[in-house]
Write a protein that holds these residues in place. Structure first.
Motif, PDB file in Angstrom:
ATOM      1  N   LEU A  44       0.865  -1.175   0.000  1.00  0.00           N
ATOM      2  CA  LEU A  44       0.000   0.000   0.000  1.00  0.00           C
ATOM      3  C   LEU A  44       0.897   1.219   0.000  1.00  0.00           C
ATOM      4  N   ALA A  45       0.720   2.120  -0.973  1.00  0.00           N
ATOM      5  CA  ALA A  45       1.599   3.290  -1.091  1.00  0.00           C
ATOM      6  C   ALA A  45       0.769   4.513  -1.484  1.00  0.00           C
ATOM      7  N   THR A  46       1.313   5.685  -1.207  1.00  0.00           N
ATOM      8  CA  THR A  46       0.673   6.935  -1.609  1.00  0.00           C
ATOM      9  C   THR A  46       1.548   7.737  -2.562  1.00  0.00           C
ATOM     10  N   ASP A  47       2.761   7.306  -2.804  1.00  0.00           N
ATOM     11  CA  ASP A  47       3.693   7.997  -3.699  1.00  0.00           C
ATOM     12  C   ASP A  47       3.350   7.664  -5.153  1.00  0.00           C
ATOM     13  N   SER A  69      -3.587  -1.230  -8.610  1.00  0.00           N
ATOM     14  CA  SER A  69      -4.817  -0.452  -8.682  1.00  0.00           C
ATOM     15  C   SER A  69      -4.681   0.795  -7.820  1.00  0.00           C
ATOM     16  N   ILE A  70      -5.596   1.721  -8.058  1.00  0.00           N
ATOM     17  CA  ILE A  70      -5.663   2.943  -7.258  1.00  0.00           C
ATOM     18  C   ILE A  70      -7.010   2.926  -6.559  1.00  0.00           C
ATOM     19  N   GLN A  71      -6.972   3.032  -5.231  1.00  0.00           N
ATOM     20  CA  GLN A  71      -8.191   3.034  -4.423  1.00  0.00           C
ATOM     21  C   GLN A  71      -8.086   4.134  -3.384  1.00  0.00           C
ATOM     22  N   ASP A  72      -8.987   5.091  -3.458  1.00  0.00           N
ATOM     23  CA  ASP A  72      -9.006   6.193  -2.487  1.00  0.00           C
ATOM     24  C   ASP A  72      -7.649   6.889  -2.387  1.00  0.00           C
ATOM     25  N   TYR A  77      -0.336  -2.655  -4.818  1.00  0.00           N
ATOM     26  CA  TYR A  77       0.470  -3.526  -5.693  1.00  0.00           C
ATOM     27  C   TYR A  77       0.471  -4.931  -5.112  1.00  0.00           C
ATOM     28  N   TRP A  78       0.175  -5.895  -5.966  1.00  0.00           N
ATOM     29  CA  TRP A  78       0.215  -7.309  -5.591  1.00  0.00           C
ATOM     30  C   TRP A  78       1.403  -7.929  -6.315  1.00  0.00           C
ATOM     31  N   LEU A  79       2.415  -8.337  -5.564  1.00  0.00           N
ATOM     32  CA  LEU A  79       3.631  -8.900  -6.148  1.00  0.00           C
ATOM     33  C   LEU A  79       3.807 -10.346  -5.719  1.00  0.00           C
ATOM     34  N   ARG A  80       4.137 -11.210  -6.664  1.00  0.00           N
ATOM     35  CA  ARG A  80       4.455 -12.602  -6.341  1.00  0.00           C
ATOM     36  C   ARG A  80       5.967 -12.764  -6.451  1.00  0.00           C
TER      37      ARG A  80
END
Length: 82
Positions: A44-47, A69-72, A77-80
């Protein structure tokens, strides 16, 4: 027929909100180092610069960027891990 959103289950979540570049990526690299191959990290990031950073990082490091995705006004980011 409506498209069903893809969902993932994170093995670990990294809260990098409020951190500026390059800290979200550096913290994600550290978190990935602690995960086993195939495990999933949710970041989860805001940058806003993180969008470019995470895509390129996954390409170079061999990890899979499953989804972003961008939410609010947050970037998810989902990384495997490879």
């Amino acid at each position: 027929m409506a498209e069903v959103p893809i969902t993932f289950t994170a093995d670990q979540t990294l809260d990098a909100r409020g951190l500026s570049c390059p800290l979200p990526l550096l913290k994600a690299k550290q978190a990935l180092n602690r995960l086993a191959g195939g495990q999933i990290l949710l970041v989860l990031a805001t940058d806003a610069g993180s969008q470019r950073d995470f895509k390129r990082f996954c390409e170079l490091a061999g990890h899979e960027l499953l989804d972003s995705s961008i939410q609010d006004n947050e970037f998810h980011y989902w990384l495997r891990k490879e």
